[in-house]
Motif scaffolding. Structure first.
Motif, mmCIF file in Angstrom:
data_model
loop_
_atom_site.group_PDB
_atom_site.id
_atom_site.type_symbol
_atom_site.label_atom_id
_atom_site.label_comp_id
_atom_site.label_asym_id
_atom_site.label_seq_id
_atom_site.Cartn_x
_atom_site.Cartn_y
_atom_site.Cartn_z
ATOM 1 N N GLY A 132 0.639 -1.236 -0.073
ATOM 2 C CA GLY A 132 -0.018 -0.017 -0.039
ATOM 3 C C GLY A 132 0.785 1.501 -0.050
ATOM 4 N N GLY A 133 2.182 1.038 -0.302
ATOM 5 C CA GLY A 133 3.009 2.309 -0.240
ATOM 6 C C GLY A 133 3.064 2.789 -1.792
ATOM 7 N N THR A 134 4.055 3.649 -1.548
ATOM 8 C CA THR A 134 4.377 4.269 -3.003
ATOM 9 C C THR A 134 6.018 3.871 -3.818
ATOM 10 O OG1 THR A 134 5.660 6.199 -1.913
ATOM 11 C CG2 THR A 134 3.199 6.383 -2.128
ATOM 12 N N VAL A 135 6.630 3.002 -3.169
ATOM 13 C CA VAL A 135 7.887 2.431 -3.649
ATOM 14 C C VAL A 135 7.483 1.245 -4.436
ATOM 15 C CG1 VAL A 135 10.151 1.750 -2.977
ATOM 16 C CG2 VAL A 135 9.009 3.716 -1.810
ATOM 17 N N PRO A 136 7.883 1.458 -5.964
ATOM 18 C CA PRO A 136 7.643 0.240 -6.682
ATOM 19 C C PRO A 136 9.015 -0.746 -6.431
ATOM 20 C CG PRO A 136 7.685 2.299 -8.113
ATOM 21 C CD PRO A 136 8.232 2.474 -6.604
ATOM 22 N N THR A 137 8.567 -1.990 -6.438
ATOM 23 C CA THR A 137 9.557 -3.097 -6.455
ATOM 24 C C THR A 137 9.351 -4.087 -7.412
ATOM 25 O OG1 THR A 137 7.925 -4.361 -4.982
ATOM 26 C CG2 THR A 137 9.758 -2.722 -3.772
ATOM 27 N N VAL A 138 10.535 -4.452 -8.019
ATOM 28 C CA VAL A 138 10.514 -5.708 -8.817
ATOM 29 C C VAL A 138 11.430 -6.770 -8.599
ATOM 30 C CG1 VAL A 138 10.714 -5.811 -11.381
ATOM 31 C CG2 VAL A 138 9.786 -3.252 -10.732
ATOM 32 N N ASN A 139 10.936 -7.914 -8.825
ATOM 33 C CA ASN A 139 11.621 -9.104 -8.553
ATOM 34 C C ASN A 139 12.264 -9.249 -9.762
ATOM 35 O OD1 ASN A 139 10.455 -9.040 -6.133
ATOM 36 N ND2 ASN A 139 9.182 -10.939 -6.467
ATOM 37 N N ILE A 140 13.443 -9.471 -9.955
ATOM 38 C CA ILE A 140 14.639 -9.738 -10.955
ATOM 39 C C ILE A 140 15.626 -10.762 -10.715
ATOM 40 C CG2 ILE A 140 14.158 -7.208 -11.696
ATOM 41 C CD1 ILE A 140 17.220 -6.935 -10.976
ATOM 42 N N SER A 141 16.185 -10.966 -11.926
ATOM 43 C CA SER A 141 17.327 -11.826 -11.864
ATOM 44 C C SER A 141 18.303 -11.304 -12.841
ATOM 45 C CB SER A 141 17.327 -13.325 -12.160
ATOM 46 O OG SER A 141 18.421 -14.147 -12.367
ATOM 47 N N ALA A 142 19.521 -10.672 -12.483
ATOM 48 C CA ALA A 142 20.542 -10.130 -13.357
ATOM 49 C C ALA A 142 20.974 -11.068 -14.417
ATOM 50 C CB ALA A 142 21.448 -9.183 -12.699
ATOM 51 N N LYS A 143 21.094 -12.355 -13.611
ATOM 52 C CA LYS A 143 21.767 -13.346 -14.352
ATOM 53 C C LYS A 143 20.826 -14.021 -15.440
ATOM 54 C CE LYS A 143 23.780 -18.077 -13.262
ATOM 55 N NZ LYS A 143 24.290 -19.063 -12.330
ATOM 56 N N THR A 144 19.630 -14.304 -15.309
ATOM 57 C CA THR A 144 18.804 -14.796 -16.184
ATOM 58 C C THR A 144 17.979 -13.669 -17.140
ATOM 59 O OG1 THR A 144 16.831 -15.100 -14.711
ATOM 60 C CG2 THR A 144 18.531 -16.911 -14.721
ATOM 61 N N GLY A 145 17.887 -12.510 -16.591
ATOM 62 C CA GLY A 145 16.844 -11.568 -17.419
ATOM 63 C C GLY A 145 15.570 -11.455 -16.553
ATOM 64 N N GLN A 146 15.293 -12.298 -15.795
ATOM 65 C CA GLN A 146 13.932 -12.264 -15.363
ATOM 66 C C GLN A 146 13.438 -10.775 -14.513
ATOM 67 O OE1 GLN A 146 13.390 -15.072 -12.042
ATOM 68 N NE2 GLN A 146 11.860 -14.153 -10.980
ATOM 69 N N GLY A 147 12.528 -10.469 -14.956
ATOM 70 C CA GLY A 147 12.059 -9.172 -14.587
ATOM 71 C C GLY A 147 12.623 -8.104 -14.976
ATOM 72 N N ILE A 148 13.597 -8.149 -15.911
ATOM 73 C CA ILE A 148 14.425 -6.883 -16.368
ATOM 74 C C ILE A 148 13.305 -6.111 -17.141
ATOM 75 C CG2 ILE A 148 16.122 -5.981 -17.840
ATOM 76 C CD1 ILE A 148 17.066 -7.162 -15.340
ATOM 77 N N PRO A 149 12.465 -6.656 -18.020
ATOM 78 C CA PRO A 149 11.391 -5.756 -18.554
ATOM 79 C C PRO A 149 10.691 -5.099 -17.928
ATOM 80 C CG PRO A 149 11.693 -7.965 -19.965
ATOM 81 C CD PRO A 149 12.419 -8.086 -18.500
ATOM 82 N N GLU A 150 10.091 -5.746 -16.691
ATOM 83 C CA GLU A 150 9.380 -4.929 -15.760
ATOM 84 C C GLU A 150 9.957 -3.816 -15.137
ATOM 85 O OE1 GLU A 150 7.545 -8.964 -16.760
ATOM 86 O OE2 GLU A 150 9.579 -8.468 -16.267
ATOM 87 N N LEU A 151 11.208 -4.156 -14.921
ATOM 88 C CA LEU A 151 11.987 -3.258 -14.095
ATOM 89 C C LEU A 151 12.152 -1.802 -15.240
ATOM 90 C CD1 LEU A 151 14.140 -2.080 -12.069
ATOM 91 C CD2 LEU A 151 15.906 -3.110 -13.085
ATOM 92 N N LEU A 152 12.550 -1.916 -16.531
ATOM 93 C CA LEU A 152 12.324 -0.672 -17.205
ATOM 94 C C LEU A 152 11.139 -0.310 -17.714
ATOM 95 C CD1 LEU A 152 14.774 -2.729 -20.173
ATOM 96 C CD2 LEU A 152 15.619 -0.919 -18.378
ATOM 97 N N GLU A 153 10.098 -0.855 -17.392
ATOM 98 C CA GLU A 153 8.640 -0.307 -17.535
ATOM 99 C C GLU A 153 8.692 0.671 -16.399
ATOM 100 O OE1 GLU A 153 5.242 0.476 -19.107
ATOM 101 O OE2 GLU A 153 6.391 -1.007 -20.202
ATOM 102 N N ALA A 154 9.117 0.080 -15.062
ATOM 103 C CA ALA A 154 8.826 0.868 -13.901
ATOM 104 C C ALA A 154 9.840 2.087 -13.987
ATOM 105 C CB ALA A 154 9.221 -0.214 -12.779
ATOM 106 N N ILE A 155 10.847 2.239 -14.479
ATOM 107 C CA ILE A 155 11.812 3.374 -14.669
ATOM 108 C C ILE A 155 11.002 4.246 -15.382
ATOM 109 C CG2 ILE A 155 13.827 4.055 -15.628
ATOM 110 C CD1 ILE A 155 15.360 1.420 -14.980
ATOM 111 N N LEU A 156 10.511 3.825 -16.886
ATOM 112 C CA LEU A 156 9.907 4.848 -17.716
ATOM 113 C C LEU A 156 8.403 5.250 -16.945
ATOM 114 C CD1 LEU A 156 10.323 2.787 -21.118
ATOM 115 C CD2 LEU A 156 11.567 4.737 -20.085
ATOM 116 N N LEU A 157 7.957 4.676 -16.057
ATOM 117 C CA LEU A 157 6.597 5.088 -15.628
ATOM 118 C C LEU A 157 7.062 6.189 -14.598
ATOM 119 C CD1 LEU A 157 4.611 1.876 -15.146
ATOM 120 C CD2 LEU A 157 3.542 3.883 -16.207
ATOM 121 N N VAL A 158 7.822 5.690 -13.746
ATOM 122 C CA VAL A 158 8.424 6.985 -12.809
ATOM 123 C C VAL A 158 8.950 7.955 -13.291
ATOM 124 C CG1 VAL A 158 9.964 7.378 -11.169
ATOM 125 C CG2 VAL A 158 8.854 5.231 -11.180
ATOM 126 N N THR A 159 9.463 7.870 -14.627
ATOM 127 C CA THR A 159 10.017 9.074 -15.303
ATOM 128 C C THR A 159 8.828 9.906 -15.796
ATOM 129 O OG1 THR A 159 12.024 7.661 -16.000
ATOM 130 C CG2 THR A 159 11.390 9.791 -17.218
#
Length: 675
Positions: A304-331
Motif C-alpha cells: 500500500g506504499g509508493t515505492v515500486p519493487t520488481v523481482n529480477i534476476s540479473a543472471k537470467t534476465g527475469q523481471g528486467i522488462p518490468e524493471l525498465l517499464e517501472a523506470i519509464l513509468l516513474v520518469t
C-alpha cells in the motif's frame, strides 16, 4: 484476471496520469501506475472509465477557467475560487515557498490547477513586469497532461533572463546497493557488455555512465560502487540523478551498505525503485526483502506504499522488462526530466584519469545545453579544449545533448570527480575562470587544514601532541583518489590522525617519495605511500628504500584502508591491562637449607605461570605482591601448571608464607588498540 494500472491505461488508450486521477476522483482508490488491481477492482475501474474524459470535459466546458499568464499567487487563488493559502499549500508540496505577490509560470499554474481539480486555459499576460517561479519535480497526480497545456505557451526564463526552450531528456538513473548484490551484473545485462569478471574483489572500482535504449526511449545509467568506502562517490551520483534503483539480493535482504544507499537516496529526495535481485536462487525470499524495507522509510506498493519493487534476476534476465517499464513509468509520472539543449552547457565530471596515449580522459554527464567538439571548457581549477569525444561504446561524437554520458580528451589536468564542468566562450575566459577557481580551492584547502578555532587549539593543548601518519595517495583515476581520501581522513582519535601530504592520479614516482621523505624526518614509521591500481615509475622503488619510505600497492579498496589503520596504530604507544590467570592454595610448606622454603600448592582455577606475578592473600588481607621465582612439579621446573594439579612455588624476595594462603596469579596483557 488481475491487471496493472498502466496496462489498463494502455488498453483504454489514455495516459497514466489520467487513469490515476480519474480512479481517485471516482472513489475507486488511489493507485500507482505499476500497482496491480484485483478482479473486483478491475471490473469497477472499467465501469468508471467507460465514459471518456474528453466527453466529460466537453460537457462541462463552462467550468474551464481562463488564467492570465504570469498570474500572482493571490490572483490565482481568486480565479480558482480558493484562498491564496490553498495555492501556497500546493506550492509547498511542490517544494516552492512563494509569497502572495509572487508571479507563477504557466507550467506551475497548470500543476496547481490539476492538483486542485480545476481545468484552466492560459490567457494573455498582464502588462506589469513579471518574475518566474520554476516548477520543481511533482508527485504523480500533479503532472499536467499534454492535452492541458496551451498550444503556444511562452518560453520560460533562466536565472540570467535569457529565454529557454526546455524539452524532455532521458532520465538519469543511479544504481546502488550492497556489495555483491548484483548492481554491476544488472547493468551488464542491460548494456550487453562484460565488465564484472575482471573487477578485483567483485567491487566496481569506478563510477561508470552508460546509456541504453528501450523501445525508442533512452535511459542513462550511473553505476556506483557498493562498498562503504565509496560513500562520497555515491553521494556525487545522487547529485546528478533523477531516479535511484536500490538493488537488494533476495537471499541476503537489507545489508549495511543497502541501508547506507537508502539513506543517501532519501536525503537526495529522488524517487526510489527497489530491484529485488537473485530471485532465481533456491534460498531467495523476496517477501522478506519487502518487509525489511519498511524499517527504512520505504513502503512497497505491494504493502500500500509508493515505492515500486520488481523481482529480477540479473543472471537470467527475469523481471528486467518490468524493471525498465517501472523506470519509464516513474520518469513519466514523477520526474518529467527536461533540459534546454540550446542553453549554456553545464555538466558534471563523473570520472577522470590519465591515459598514456591520450592524456587526461574525463567522463562527463551533460546536464544542460550541448557539448561540442572544439569547445573550451572549465572544470574546477582545470581548463582545456574538447579535442575528442566518444560515447560509452567508443563511437566518435561531434556533439552531445542533455543526459548524454561522454568521454572527452583535451583537459590540461585531472579534475576531481563530481566537479562541475561548463563551456567558456574562448580559451582566455576558460584560463581566467580556472585560475580564479583554482585559487579559491587552494585557499579553502589551506584554511581547512591550517586554521583552528580557539576551542580546538585549547583541546589540542590539553591532549598533548598528536601523532600523525603522513600519507601520499596515488590512484588510477580521480574518483578513486577522492574516495580514498574521503575514507582515510576521518580516521583517528585524540592520539593519532592522518595527514594527506599529496593525492593524485598516476603511478608512484620519484617525486612522491621526495614529498614523503621531506616531511617524515627520518622516522620510517610515520609516513606511507599508498597506491590503488597503479604501478611504479622511474626509480621510485630504489628511492623509497634509500629514504626508508613505505610503499604499498592495492587493488581492493578496503585492504588499503585497513593498511592505513594499521599504520596509524603502529604509531600509538602500547597499553596493558591486568588479567587474572589462575589461583592456587598453599597446602604444605617444605623448608630448604638457607632459610628458604617451597610452598606446596594446589591449583584451584586457571593456570599458574612461571615468571608471572602473584598476590598473596591471608583471609581477606593481601600480605604480599611480587613475581614467582620458581615453579616445579616434583623436582622438575615447569613453565605452567593447570587446574587440578599440585606444584611447588617460590617467590622472589618473600618467604613468610603459611598453609592456607591463597596465590592469585596475574599477568599484564597488551590491549589491541582501536581507532
Amino acid at each position: 484476471m488481475p491487471v496493472k494500472v498502466f496496462e489498463l491505461a494502455k488498453e483504454l488508450g489514455i495516459s497514466n496520469q489520467e487513469i490515476v486521477s480519474r480512479l481517485d476522483k471516482a472513489g475507486v482508490g488511489k493507485f500507482a501506475p505499476s500497482q496491480e488491481l484485483d478482479d473486483t477492482t478491475t471490473i469497477k475501474a472499467r465501469e468508471v472509465l467507460a465514459v471518456p474524459a474528453e466527453t466529460a470535459t466537453a460537457a462541462s466546458g463552462s467550468d474551464t477557467i481562463v488564467i492570465p499568464v504570469n498570474v500572482t499567487v493571490k490572483e490565482l487563488g481568486e480565479k480558482l475560487g480558493v484562498g491564496p493559502s490553498e495555492v501556497q499549500k500546493v506550492l509547498m508540496g511542490m517544494g516552492v515557498l512563494a509569497g502572495l505577490n509572487q508571479r507563477l509560470a504557466p507550467d506551475a499554474v497548470q500543476r496547481i490547477a490539476k492538483k486542485l481539480g480545476k481545468t484552466v486555459v492560459i490567457g494573455e499576460a498582464p502588462e506589469a513586469p513579471v518574475a518566474t517561479v520554476a516548477a520543481p519535480k511533482v508527485a504523480p497526480t500533479e503532472k499536467p497532461s499534454a492535452t492541458s497545456r496551451p498550444q503556444s505557451a511562452p518560453k520560460s526564463f533562466s536565472n540570467k533572463g535569457k529565454p529557454t526552450d526546455s524539452i524532455s531528456r532521458p532520465p538519469v538513473v543511479t544504481i546502488m546497493g550492497h556489495v555483491d548484490h548484483g548492481k554491476t551484473s544488472l547493468l551488464d545485462f542491460l548494456r550487453k557488455a562484460h565488465v564484472v569478471d575482471g573487477e578485483a574483489g567483485g567491487i566496481t572500482q569506478h563510477i561508470g555512465a552508460y546509456q541504453v535504449e528501450i523501445d525508442g526511449k533512452r535511459i542513462t545509467f550511473l553505476d556506483t560502487p557498493g562498498h562503504a568506502a565509496f560513500s562520497a562517490m555515491r553521494k556525487r551520483g545522487t547529485s546528478v540523478t533523477d531516479i535511484v534503483i536500490i538493488v537488494v539480493a533476495a537471499n541476503d535482504s537489507v545489508m549495511p551498505q543497502t541501508e547506507e544507499a537508502i539513506q543517501v537516496a532519501l536525503q537526495a529526495k529522488v524517487p526510489i525503485i527497489v530491484a529485488v535481485n537473485k530471485c532465481d536462487l533456491p534460498d531467495a525470499n523476496p517477501d522478506k526483502v519487502l518487509t525489511d524495507l519498511t524499517r527504512y522509510e520505504l513502503v512497497p506498493e505491494a504493502f500500500g506504499g509508493t515505492v515500486p519493487t520488481v523481482n529480477i534476476s540479473a543472471k537470467t534476465g527475469q523481471g528486467i522488462p518490468e524493471l525498465l517499464e517501472a523506470i519509464l513509468l516513474v520518469t513519466e509520472i514523477e520526474v518529467d526530466p527536461k533540459a534546454d539543449p540550446h542553453a549554456k552547457m553545464q555538466g558534471t565530471i563523473i570520472e577522470a584519469k590519465v591515459d598514456k596515449g591520450r592524456g587526461t580522459v574525463a567522463t562527463v554527464l551533460v546536464q544542460q545545453g550541448t557539448l561540442r567538439q572544439g569547445d573550451n571548457v572549465v572544470a574546477g581549477g582545470i581548463f582545456g579544449k574538447v579535442r575528442g569525444m566518444t560515447d560509452e561504446r567508443g563511437t566518435k561524437l561531434v556533439k552531445a545533448g542533455p543526459s548524454s554520458p561522454v568521454e572527452i580528451i583535451g583537459l590540461g589536468g585531472v579534475p576531481d570527480a563530481g566537479e562541475r564542468i561548463e563551456v567558456a566562450k574562448d580559451e582566455k575566459e576558460a584560463r581566467a575562470l580556472a585560475q580564479r577557481r583554482g585559487d579559491r580551492m587552494r585557499e579553502a584547502r589551506f584554511t581547512s587544514n591550517g586554521n583552528l578555532t580557539l576551542e580546538q587549539l585549547y583541546a589540542r593543548l590539553l591532549s598533548g601532541p598528536i601523532k600523525e601518519l603522513n600519507l601520499v595517495i596515488k590512484a588510477d583515476v580521480q574518483g578513486s583518489v577522492q574516495a580514498i581520501r574521503d575514507s582515510v581522513e576521518p580516521l583517528g582519535n585524540d592520539e593519532v590522525r592522518v595527514r594527506v601530504l599529496s593525492a593524485g592520479v598516476g603511478p608512484v614516482s620519484d617525486s612522491d617519495v621526495l614529498i614523503a621523505s621531506a616531511d617524515h624526518q627520518a622516522d620510517a614509521k610515520n609516513c606511507m605511500i599508498v597506491g590503488f591500481n597503479v604501478g611504479m615509475a622511474g626509480n621510485a622503488t630504489k628511492k623509497a628504500e634509500a629514504e626508508h619510505v613505505q610503499i604499498k600497492i592495492f587493488s581492493i579498496i578496503y585492504e588499503l584502508i585497513d593498511a592505513v589503520k594499521d599504520g596509524m596504530l603502529a604509531l600509538l604507544p602500547p597499553i596493558y591491562e591486568e588479567a587474572i590467570i589462575g589461583k592456587a592454595e598453599l597446602r604444605q610448606m617444605f623448608r630448604l637449607p638457607g632459610n628458604r622454603s617451597i610452598a606446596g600448592s594446589y591449583v584451584l582455577d586457571g593456570v599458574i605461570k612461571r615468571n608471572s606475578s602473584v598476590r598473596v592473600f591471608r583471609g581477606k588481607d593481601m600480605i604480599h605482591e611480587g613475581p614467582i621465582e620458581t615453579l616445579k612439579r616434583f623436582k622438575d621446573d615447569q613453565r605452567e601448571v593447570a587446574t587440578g594439579y599440585e606444584c611447588g612455588i617460590t617467590l622472589r624476595g618473600y618467604n613468610e608464607l603459611q598453609v592456607g594462603d591463597i596465590f592469585e596469579c596475574y599477568e599484564m596483557r597488551q590491549i589491541q588498540r582501536e581507532l
